[in-house]
Enzyme design. Structure first.
Site, PDB file in Angstrom:
ATOM      1  N   HIS A  73       0.847  -1.198   0.000  1.00  0.00           N
ATOM      2  CA  HIS A  73       0.000   0.000   0.000  1.00  0.00           C
ATOM      3  C   HIS A  73       0.879   1.244   0.000  1.00  0.00           C
ATOM      4  O   HIS A  73       1.770   1.379   0.816  1.00  0.00           O
ATOM      5  CB  HIS A  73      -0.912   0.013   1.232  1.00  0.00           C
ATOM      6  CG  HIS A  73      -2.102  -0.878   1.071  1.00  0.00           C
ATOM      7  ND1 HIS A  73      -3.260  -0.711   1.798  1.00  0.00           N
ATOM      8  CD2 HIS A  73      -2.325  -1.929   0.250  1.00  0.00           C
ATOM      9  CE1 HIS A  73      -4.137  -1.625   1.422  1.00  0.00           C
ATOM     10  NE2 HIS A  73      -3.598  -2.388   0.507  1.00  0.00           N
ATOM     11  N   TYR A 202      -9.565   5.756   6.893  1.00  0.00           N
ATOM     12  CA  TYR A 202      -9.779   6.168   8.284  1.00  0.00           C
ATOM     13  C   TYR A 202     -10.832   7.282   8.258  1.00  0.00           C
ATOM     14  O   TYR A 202     -10.572   8.353   7.710  1.00  0.00           O
ATOM     15  CB  TYR A 202      -8.485   6.713   8.887  1.00  0.00           C
ATOM     16  CG  TYR A 202      -7.431   5.664   9.170  1.00  0.00           C
ATOM     17  CD1 TYR A 202      -6.628   5.136   8.154  1.00  0.00           C
ATOM     18  CD2 TYR A 202      -7.219   5.198  10.467  1.00  0.00           C
ATOM     19  CE1 TYR A 202      -5.667   4.173   8.422  1.00  0.00           C
ATOM     20  CE2 TYR A 202      -6.258   4.235  10.745  1.00  0.00           C
ATOM     21  CZ  TYR A 202      -5.489   3.733   9.722  1.00  0.00           C
ATOM     22  OH  TYR A 202      -4.537   2.777   9.988  1.00  0.00           O
ATOM     23  N   PRO A 294      -4.834   0.642  18.469  1.00  0.00           N
ATOM     24  CA  PRO A 294      -4.455   0.161  17.132  1.00  0.00           C
ATOM     25  C   PRO A 294      -4.606   1.186  16.004  1.00  0.00           C
ATOM     26  O   PRO A 294      -4.236   0.890  14.864  1.00  0.00           O
ATOM     27  CB  PRO A 294      -5.389  -1.041  16.912  1.00  0.00           C
ATOM     28  CG  PRO A 294      -6.522  -0.852  17.852  1.00  0.00           C
ATOM     29  CD  PRO A 294      -6.033  -0.055  18.997  1.00  0.00           C
ATOM     30  N   LYS A 298       0.711   0.438  15.038  1.00  0.00           N
ATOM     31  CA  LYS A 298       2.103   0.436  15.499  1.00  0.00           C
ATOM     32  C   LYS A 298       2.495  -0.756  16.382  1.00  0.00           C
ATOM     33  O   LYS A 298       3.690  -1.025  16.559  1.00  0.00           O
ATOM     34  CB  LYS A 298       2.376   1.723  16.309  1.00  0.00           C
ATOM     35  CG  LYS A 298       2.513   2.947  15.456  1.00  0.00           C
ATOM     36  CD  LYS A 298       3.846   2.984  14.750  1.00  0.00           C
ATOM     37  CE  LYS A 298       3.870   3.959  13.606  1.00  0.00           C
ATOM     38  NZ  LYS A 298       3.926   3.372  12.291  1.00  0.00           N
ATOM     39  N   TYR A 386       3.558   7.011  10.060  1.00  0.00           N
ATOM     40  CA  TYR A 386       2.783   5.807   9.717  1.00  0.00           C
ATOM     41  C   TYR A 386       3.682   4.772   9.027  1.00  0.00           C
ATOM     42  O   TYR A 386       3.662   3.597   9.365  1.00  0.00           O
ATOM     43  CB  TYR A 386       1.619   6.183   8.801  1.00  0.00           C
ATOM     44  CG  TYR A 386       0.539   5.124   8.704  1.00  0.00           C
ATOM     45  CD1 TYR A 386      -0.649   5.249   9.421  1.00  0.00           C
ATOM     46  CD2 TYR A 386       0.701   3.996   7.916  1.00  0.00           C
ATOM     47  CE1 TYR A 386      -1.645   4.278   9.342  1.00  0.00           C
ATOM     48  CE2 TYR A 386      -0.280   3.024   7.833  1.00  0.00           C
ATOM     49  CZ  TYR A 386      -1.454   3.176   8.546  1.00  0.00           C
ATOM     50  OH  TYR A 386      -2.425   2.211   8.470  1.00  0.00           O
TER      51      TYR A 386
HETATM   52  C1  LIG Z   1      -7.501  -5.766  16.815  1.00  0.00           C
HETATM   53  C2  LIG Z   1      -6.065  -5.423  16.842  1.00  0.00           C
HETATM   54  C3  LIG Z   1      -5.526  -4.812  15.723  1.00  0.00           C
HETATM   55  C4  LIG Z   1      -4.195  -4.510  15.699  1.00  0.00           C
HETATM   56  N1  LIG Z   1      -3.673  -3.911  14.584  1.00  0.00           N
HETATM   57  C5  LIG Z   1      -2.359  -3.663  14.510  1.00  0.00           C
HETATM   58  C6  LIG Z   1      -1.764  -3.153  13.295  1.00  0.00           C
HETATM   59  O1  LIG Z   1      -2.425  -2.925  12.277  1.00  0.00           O
HETATM   60  N2  LIG Z   1      -0.423  -2.970  13.285  1.00  0.00           N
HETATM   61  C7  LIG Z   1       0.343  -3.240  14.369  1.00  0.00           C
HETATM   62  O2  LIG Z   1       1.558  -3.032  14.287  1.00  0.00           O
HETATM   63  N3  LIG Z   1      -0.172  -3.731  15.530  1.00  0.00           N
HETATM   64  C8  LIG Z   1      -1.518  -3.955  15.634  1.00  0.00           C
HETATM   65  N4  LIG Z   1      -2.037  -4.525  16.779  1.00  0.00           N
HETATM   66  C9  LIG Z   1      -1.157  -4.842  17.907  1.00  0.00           C
HETATM   67  C10 LIG Z   1      -0.408  -6.167  17.727  1.00  0.00           C
HETATM   68  O3  LIG Z   1      -1.286  -7.217  17.426  1.00  0.00           O
HETATM   69  C11 LIG Z   1       0.396  -6.480  19.008  1.00  0.00           C
HETATM   70  O4  LIG Z   1       1.150  -5.351  19.328  1.00  0.00           O
HETATM   71  C12 LIG Z   1       1.306  -7.707  18.826  1.00  0.00           C
HETATM   72  O5  LIG Z   1       0.558  -8.896  18.889  1.00  0.00           O
HETATM   73  C13 LIG Z   1       2.394  -7.751  19.894  1.00  0.00           C
HETATM   74  O6  LIG Z   1       3.135  -8.933  19.773  1.00  0.00           O
HETATM   75  P1  LIG Z   1       3.808  -9.589  21.060  1.00  0.00           P
HETATM   76  O7  LIG Z   1       4.531 -10.785  20.563  1.00  0.00           O
HETATM   77  O8  LIG Z   1       4.556  -8.563  21.819  1.00  0.00           O
HETATM   78  O9  LIG Z   1       2.584  -9.989  22.009  1.00  0.00           O
HETATM   79  P2  LIG Z   1       1.428 -11.058  21.771  1.00  0.00           P
HETATM   80  O10 LIG Z   1       1.060 -11.136  20.343  1.00  0.00           O
HETATM   81  O11 LIG Z   1       0.384 -10.726  22.774  1.00  0.00           O
HETATM   82  O12 LIG Z   1       2.094 -12.446  22.148  1.00  0.00           O
HETATM   83  C14 LIG Z   1       2.343 -12.821  23.499  1.00  0.00           C
HETATM   84  C15 LIG Z   1       2.434 -14.322  23.562  1.00  0.00           C
HETATM   85  O13 LIG Z   1       2.791 -14.713  24.886  1.00  0.00           O
HETATM   86  C16 LIG Z   1       2.007 -15.835  25.265  1.00  0.00           C
HETATM   87  N5  LIG Z   1       1.945 -15.862  26.737  1.00  0.00           N
HETATM   88  C17 LIG Z   1       1.268 -15.035  27.557  1.00  0.00           C
HETATM   89  N6  LIG Z   1       1.455 -15.394  28.841  1.00  0.00           N
HETATM   90  C18 LIG Z   1       2.285 -16.466  28.826  1.00  0.00           C
HETATM   91  C19 LIG Z   1       2.835 -17.299  29.853  1.00  0.00           C
HETATM   92  N7  LIG Z   1       2.543 -17.096  31.144  1.00  0.00           N
HETATM   93  N8  LIG Z   1       3.643 -18.337  29.499  1.00  0.00           N
HETATM   94  C20 LIG Z   1       3.936 -18.561  28.186  1.00  0.00           C
HETATM   95  N9  LIG Z   1       3.436 -17.801  27.172  1.00  0.00           N
HETATM   96  C21 LIG Z   1       2.615 -16.773  27.493  1.00  0.00           C
HETATM   97  C22 LIG Z   1       0.663 -15.566  24.597  1.00  0.00           C
HETATM   98  O14 LIG Z   1      -0.112 -16.736  24.436  1.00  0.00           O
HETATM   99  C23 LIG Z   1       1.099 -14.981  23.252  1.00  0.00           C
HETATM  100  O15 LIG Z   1       1.278 -15.983  22.262  1.00  0.00           O
HETATM  101  C24 LIG Z   1      -3.368  -4.823  16.832  1.00  0.00           C
HETATM  102  C25 LIG Z   1      -3.929  -5.444  17.955  1.00  0.00           C
HETATM  103  C26 LIG Z   1      -5.255  -5.744  17.969  1.00  0.00           C
HETATM  104  C27 LIG Z   1      -5.829  -6.413  19.195  1.00  0.00           C
END
Ligand SMILES: Cc1cc2nc3c(=O)[nH]c(=O)nc-3n(C[C@H](O)[C@H](O)[C@H](O)COP(=O)(O)OP(=O)(O)OC[C@H]3O[C@@H](n4cnc5c(N)ncnc54)[C@H](O)[C@@H]3O)c2cc1C
Length: 392
Positions: A73, A202, A294, A298, A386
């Site tokens: 995009h 948006y 969201p 980011k 962005y």
């Molecule tokens: C609806 C929505 C839309 C979004 N859109 C965007 C977007 O367009 N662009 C963007 O950049 N971000 C977006 N985000 C944010 C993005 O999804 C998160 O920032 C991202 O998932 C972060 O990744 P992470 O690995 O840090 O955490 P998570 O994805 O939360 O992963 C954490 C992992 O740890 C595991 N875990 C938790 N506790 C334990 C434990 N005690 N023992 C072992 N494992 C454990 C969980 O099961 C999970 O698999 C969006 C979020 C949502 C909810």
């Protein structure tokens, strides 16, 4: 397996990519993920990848399917007062763009790589506690296949998301948290419908915010601002499509495509930062350390930039014995985190309607949007945040 150099808690994007980067750098690690593989691969979350995230995934070896199936995009559209205005990223950022490629797909690609050629990744391995963060040998206590186990580590990285356990390994008073909870949520849907527009839209409207996004050429991802505490069951498919159409309406002849809705979920919105992102030999990365609403797309991108900085630091430690980059980890990441926090807050508060909002504040919002449309500098500021943030 009872010892590793880097014990990674959480197999979301942050934990999986960190494991990949460490594996490529010859640093040994283990990933412990509490959920099963299917659950992790199906969890609907982000969909927009910044240029620097795509560059990292390609360099790490996880870019092949992204290059084949990801949708490039070159901009987004803003709508307000029944007008539409496009922001062109490459011309405003020196060539940077974004990719639509769902987080579920990033996670699948990283898991597949890890299973064929990577460090151990244990599913259904729930971490209960991290002990000894301030010692030379922190220990992870976890339960796997019904048995309690321990993993001794040189370092522990908490990639376990906002509700994870790693933050609680840090004693009270050591870390500061900064937080804002917003007075609205998103009702997000997945629908079997081709996108109604080639790019994201948006929309600011007196009825509330709406976002038109997509997962592929056949699956739409759309969001509506709704009050906190909304039950998705109160929103019939017809009501959702009618409300989306009303919020996206312009004086042009654009039409919203409708189709069967396959999933509905309500997502609360929060800004949250933990400082510092390290204590002793325990480090935090991704949503475990910070959350953004969201609207600025980011969260996933910040998780990626954290673990890039971290992987470089562990590689330096392995190659030269120097902890210089590890010691700088928190400060390095927090500069980018706060920039993204500000941008996400700006996008959220400019585009949503606070239930307490006065007409004065609504005028300020539309004045800001008018400014973005009229001024290349204001548009470049938005585009740079962005699409254009680079990883230090
Ligand atoms: C609806 C929505 C839309 C979004 N859109 C965007 C977007 O367009 N662009 C963007 O950049 N971000 C977006 N985000 C944010 C993005 O999804 C998160 O920032 C991202 O998932 C972060 O990744 P992470 O690995 O840090 O955490 P998570 O994805 O939360 O992963 C954490 C992992 O740890 C595991 N875990 C938790 N506790 C334990 C434990 N005690 N023992 C072992 N494992 C454990 C969980 O099961 C999970 O698999 C969006 C979020 C949502 C909810």
């Amino acid at each position: 397996m009872d010892h590793t150099t880097v014990g990674i808690i959480g197999g979301g994007p942050a934990g999986l990519l960190l494991a990949r980067l460490l594996h490529n750098a010859g640093v040994d690690c283990v990933v412990l993920e509490s959920r099963d593989r299917t659950y992790v691969e199906q969890r609907q979350r982000a969909g927009i990848l910044e240029q620097s995230t795509v560059d990292v995934l390609r360099e790490s070896g996880a870019g092949e399917r992204l290059d084949r199936e990801g949708m490039v995009h070159d901009g987004i559209e803003l709508r307000w007062d029944r007008q539409a205005h496009r922001i062109d990223f490459p011309s405003l950022t020196g060539g940077r763009r974004v990719w639509v490629y769902a987080q579920t797909e990033v996670v699948k690609d990283l898991i597949a790589l890890q299973m064929t050629d990577g460090a151990p990744l244990l599913f259904e391995a729930r971490v209960n506690a991290v002990v000894g963060a301030d010692t030379d040998r922190p220990v992870i206590h976890y339960t796997h296949q019904g048995r309690d186990k321990t993993l001794d580590c040189d370092y522990v990285v908490g990639c376990d998301g906002f509700h994870g356990v790693t933050r609680s390994a840090v004693p009270d008073g050591v870390m500061r948290t900064f937080e804002r909870v917003y007075p609205y949520s998103w009702l997000g849907i997945l629908a079997d419908v081709p996108p109604s527009c080639d790019e994201l839209i948006y929309a600011h409207s007196p009825r509330g915010f709406a976002l038109h996004s997509m997962r592929s050429t056949t699956v739409g991802r759309l969001y509506l601002q709704v009050p906190n505490g909304t039950d998705p069951a109160d929103w019939s498919d017809e009501r959702i499509w009618d409300e989306l159409a009303a919020r996206f309406a312009t004086d042009g002849d654009w039409r919203l495509e409708r189709g069967p809705i396959t999933s509905k979920a309500v997502l609360p919105m929060r800004s949250f930062v933990t400082e510092p992102m390290r204590w002793g030999r325990v480090l935090l990365a991704g949503d475990a350390a910070h959350i953004v609403p969201p609207t600025g797309a980011k969260g996933l991108n910040l998780a990626v930039s954290d673990v890039v900085v971290l992987a470089r630091a562990f590689a330096r430690l392995k190659d030269s014995g120097s902890t210089e980059l590890l010691d700088a980890y928190s400060d390095t990441c927090l500069r980018r985190v706060w920039r993204a926090e500000h941008f996400s807050y700006f996008m959220t508060t400019t585009l949503h309607t606070d239930p307490e909002q006065s007409t004065f504040e609504t005028r300020l919002q539309t004045s800001q949007l008018d400014r973005i449309a009229a001024s290349p500098h204001a548009a470049a500021e938005l585009a740079g945040n962005y699409a254009g943030l680079t990883i230090e």
